[in-house]
Design a protein around this motif. Structure first.
Motif, short mmCIF file in Angstrom:
data_model
loop_
_atom_site.label_atom_id
_atom_site.label_comp_id
_atom_site.label_asym_id
_atom_site.label_seq_id
_atom_site.Cartn_x
_atom_site.Cartn_y
_atom_site.Cartn_z
N SER A 38 0.80 -1.25 0.13
CA SER A 38 0.06 0.02 0.00
C SER A 38 0.70 1.05 0.06
N GLY A 39 0.57 2.21 -0.93
CA GLY A 39 1.34 3.35 -1.05
C GLY A 39 2.72 3.16 -1.84
N GLY A 40 2.84 1.98 -2.40
CA GLY A 40 4.04 1.68 -3.07
C GLY A 40 4.20 2.09 -4.54
N GLY A 41 3.02 2.57 -5.17
CA GLY A 41 3.25 3.19 -6.53
C GLY A 41 2.42 2.27 -7.62
N LYS A 42 1.90 1.41 -7.03
CA LYS A 42 1.04 0.39 -8.06
C LYS A 42 0.39 1.12 -8.98
N THR A 43 -0.64 1.90 -8.52
CA THR A 43 -1.60 2.70 -9.57
C THR A 43 -0.83 3.46 -10.46
N THR A 44 0.20 4.19 -10.01
CA THR A 44 1.07 4.70 -10.99
C THR A 44 1.56 3.90 -12.17
N VAL A 45 2.29 2.89 -11.77
CA VAL A 45 2.74 2.01 -12.53
C VAL A 45 1.69 1.36 -13.50
N ALA A 46 0.57 1.03 -13.17
CA ALA A 46 -0.44 0.61 -13.85
C ALA A 46 -1.03 1.45 -14.87
N ARG A 47 -1.03 2.70 -14.33
CA ARG A 47 -1.32 3.82 -15.53
C ARG A 47 -0.47 3.92 -16.40
N ARG A 48 0.98 3.86 -16.22
CA ARG A 48 1.72 4.19 -17.23
C ARG A 48 1.89 3.10 -18.25
#
Length: 205
Positions: A38-48
């Motif tokens: 949690s808070g690790g950057g998963k959503t950012t990676v997924a969006r890229r």
């Protein structure tokens, strides 16, 4: 120096690669799981990753787990989303809590989408591995992940964060999804890469 969560091993040398190359290294999956803390950057990676593939969509485990459970949602994810996608069917899924609490809409995904990314803590669990084509693990410094999480959720969420971590830590320690990941992606801001077009990866945990 990165402070990793207990049980999570340091990876090999990081290298910056174009997002499109990341997908190629994974075999150009149709259903991709993006797991991490949690808070690790998963959503950012997924969006890229999704931005690199026209027609790609991103789904979130948080929507399935909403008012249900921290981690006891594998059957909902499997039956409502992943199994239909595997069968070539469109998805329009309303988890039970959505009906119970009057939440509008549905979780939707087209069977025609060239890439469906499902991101969230726990999506790399063993019991769902047969329903995804590839898994990424996003590795992030523990202190940085906590800082991001509290910045996102608000300083008054510290109590919830402690409750969440008390559940997440043993869950991930037992599941060890990084061992099944095709690639490890850095969620740390200090690994040199171009955030507009690249990800920092390591091939092995």
């Amino acid at each position: 120096m990165t402070r990793l969560y207990a049980g999570e091993p340091a990876v090999g040398r990081w290298r910056a690669v174009p997002v499109t190359e990341v997908l190629a290294l994974l075999g150009r999956p149709r259903v991709l799981a993006v797991d991490g803390r949690s808070g690790g950057g998963k959503t950012t990676v997924a969006r890229r990753l999704a931005a690199a593939v026209p027609g790609a969509i991103v789904l979130h485990t948080d929507d399935v787990a909403w008012y249900h459970a921290f981690f006891d949602w594998a059957d909902l994810m499997r039956d409502g989303i992943l199994a239909p996608l595997r069968a070539g069917e469109d998805v329009a899924y309303r988890p039970p809590a959505w009906d119970e609490r009057g939440r509008d809409g549905a979780i939707t995904a087209s069977a025609a989408s060239p890439l469906v990314i499902v991101e969230g803590v726990g999506i790399g669990r063993r019991e769902l591995s047969a329903y995804v084509d590839a898994l990424l693990w996003v590795q992030t410094d523990e202190d940085e992940a906590r800082r991001r999480g509290l910045a996102r959720d608000g300083a008054d969420a510290a109590g919830f964060w402690a409750e969440w971590q008390a559940a997440e830590d043993p869950f991930q320690a037992e599941q060890r999804p990084w061992e099944r990941a095709g690639l490890i992606v850095s969620g740390a801001p200090d690994i040199p890469h171009d955030p507009r077009s690249e990800l920092a990866i390591s091939r092995h945990a």
